[in-house]
Design a protein around this motif. Sequence first.
Motif, PDB file in Angstrom:
ATOM      1  N   THR A   1      26.567  25.930  14.081  1.00  0.00           N
ATOM      2  CA  THR A   1      25.553  26.338  15.059  1.00  0.00           C
ATOM      3  C   THR A   1      24.483  27.247  14.470  1.00  0.00           C
ATOM      4  OG1 THR A   1      26.988  28.165  15.766  1.00  0.00           O
ATOM      5  CG2 THR A   1      27.133  26.094  16.998  1.00  0.00           C
ATOM      6  N   THR A   2      24.780  27.943  13.371  1.00  0.00           N
ATOM      7  CA  THR A   2      23.779  28.846  12.789  1.00  0.00           C
ATOM      8  C   THR A   2      22.484  28.110  12.440  1.00  0.00           C
ATOM      9  OG1 THR A   2      25.392  30.462  11.980  1.00  0.00           O
ATOM     10  CG2 THR A   2      23.275  30.359  10.838  1.00  0.00           C
TER      11      THR A   2
ATOM     12  N   ILE B   1      21.468  25.243  13.506  1.00  0.00           N
ATOM     13  CA  ILE B   1      20.923  24.639  14.726  1.00  0.00           C
ATOM     14  C   ILE B   1      20.080  25.658  15.484  1.00  0.00           C
ATOM     15  CG2 ILE B   1      21.514  23.659  16.984  1.00  0.00           C
ATOM     16  CD1 ILE B   1      24.047  22.504  15.678  1.00  0.00           C
ATOM     17  N   GLU B   2      20.638  26.851  15.684  1.00  0.00           N
ATOM     18  CA  GLU B   2      19.937  27.884  16.435  1.00  0.00           C
ATOM     19  C   GLU B   2      18.703  28.395  15.697  1.00  0.00           C
ATOM     20  OE1 GLU B   2      20.505  29.430  19.628  1.00  0.00           O
ATOM     21  OE2 GLU B   2      21.398  27.438  19.717  1.00  0.00           O
ATOM     22  N   VAL B   3      18.856  28.709  14.409  1.00  0.00           N
ATOM     23  CA  VAL B   3      17.755  29.315  13.662  1.00  0.00           C
ATOM     24  C   VAL B   3      16.573  28.358  13.558  1.00  0.00           C
ATOM     25  CG1 VAL B   3      17.028  30.262  11.434  1.00  0.00           C
ATOM     26  CG2 VAL B   3      19.277  30.841  12.353  1.00  0.00           C
TER      27      VAL B   3
ATOM     28  N   SER C   1      15.984  25.582  15.350  1.00  0.00           N
ATOM     29  CA  SER C   1      15.482  25.144  16.657  1.00  0.00           C
ATOM     30  C   SER C   1      14.549  26.171  17.284  1.00  0.00           C
ATOM     31  CB  SER C   1      16.643  24.864  17.617  1.00  0.00           C
ATOM     32  OG  SER C   1      17.420  23.783  17.171  1.00  0.00           O
ATOM     33  N   ARG C   2      14.770  27.436  17.012  1.00  0.00           N
ATOM     34  CA  ARG C   2      13.973  28.504  17.627  1.00  0.00           C
ATOM     35  C   ARG C   2      12.721  28.855  16.820  1.00  0.00           C
ATOM     36  NH1 ARG C   2      16.769  31.616  21.517  1.00  0.00           N
ATOM     37  NH2 ARG C   2      18.927  30.945  21.852  1.00  0.00           N
TER      38      ARG C   2
ATOM     39  N   CYS D   1      19.045  30.120   5.790  1.00  0.00           N
ATOM     40  CA  CYS D   1      18.101  29.465   6.692  1.00  0.00           C
ATOM     41  C   CYS D   1      16.750  30.176   6.690  1.00  0.00           C
ATOM     42  CB  CYS D   1      18.673  29.419   8.110  1.00  0.00           C
ATOM     43  SG  CYS D   1      20.089  28.324   8.319  1.00  0.00           S
TER      44      CYS D   1
ATOM     45  N   SER E   1      16.529  36.362  15.443  1.00  0.00           N
ATOM     46  CA  SER E   1      17.958  36.379  15.108  1.00  0.00           C
ATOM     47  C   SER E   1      18.506  37.792  14.989  1.00  0.00           C
ATOM     48  CB  SER E   1      18.187  35.642  13.774  1.00  0.00           C
ATOM     49  OG  SER E   1      17.776  34.299  13.870  1.00  0.00           O
TER      50      SER E   1
END
Length: 312
Positions: free
Chosen positions: A18-19, A21-23, A25-26, A164, A184
Amino acid sequence: MHTVAVLALDQVIPFDLTTPIEVFSRTRLPDGRPGYQVRVCAERDDVDAGAFALRAPWGMEGLRDADTIIVPGVTNPTAPLSPVVHDAVRAAADDGTRIASVCTGTFPLAATGLLNGLRATTHWRAAGLLATLHPDVDVDPDVLYVDNGQFLTSAGAAAGLDLCLHMIRRDYGSAVAADAARLSVMPLEREGGQAQFIVHDHTPAPQGSELETLLTWLRENLARDLTLGDIAAQSGTSTRTLIRRFRDQTGTTPLQWLHRARIRQAQHLLETTDHSVERIGGQVGFGSPTTFRDRFKRTTGVSPQTYRRTFS
C-alpha cells in the motif's frame, strides 16, 4: 502520465503493497493534475496477503506498458518465483521499464537475475540471507535505498516511502516530491541509513561455551579501558587462542565485539536517560567524546544527538 504497476505476489506484505499505492496516487503536479496512474497487478485472481486476501484489478498484462514496476516485500522471501512473473519482469526490463523493490521484494527481483553485479539493499534482518542466496548481488545492509538507474531497491517498511519520494523527485523535481513528502508527513530526506535502526546485539555464545563467562565479564566492564591483553588475561588464554575462539564462537574479534557492545549500551542510555553525550561516552568506555562520536556515527550512520532525537 507516468504509470506505476505494483506487483502483488502471494504472501505480499500489506504495508509494502500500500505504500507505493498511496504515495504515487496522491502525488499532484503544480497545476493540480495527478502525476501517476497506479495499477495493482497479480498473476492470479486472488492474492494471499496474510490477514486478508485481495483481488487485483490487473493481471500480468498490466506490466507491459508500465513506466515503473514496484515489487513489494513478501513474508517468505525464499519462495520460488513463478516462471510467469520471472518472464514478465525480465521482458519489462528488456523494454527499459524502471523496476524497484520494497523491503524483501528485493528477493523476487534478485531471482530474475536483474540485480546481478549491482549494489542492492533489503531489510537489515534479511540482508545476510539475500547475500547468501544471491552471491552475485552486492548487498549493502546499511542504506535506506539504492538507485542503480533502471533498478532500485529499498530497505524495510518506511524506507519504501523514502524510495517512492526519491523516484518522484527523479520524475518531477524536488518541489513535487516535497509536496508528496508533506502529504505523507515524512521528511523528503532522512539523515543516515538503516544502520541506525539495526540492533547491534553481540552474537551470543552457546550456553556452556568457553566464552560465556568472559562475555558476561565484558558486559559488566564496558566502562574500563580494556586491551586485547586484558581480555586474554581474564580468559586465562593467549591472545592468539582468544582471537581464534572468538571467531569460532561469535564470528568476530574480541575488540570488535567490545566496540559493538559499547555502542549498543550507548544506544540504550541515549534512549532511556538524559545524561549528556560526553557522560554516556565515558560510561561505555570511550576515553574522549570525540572518539565516542566518531565510533557511534561509523556504527549507526548518525550522530549520538540525532539518534537521541529519533529514538528517545
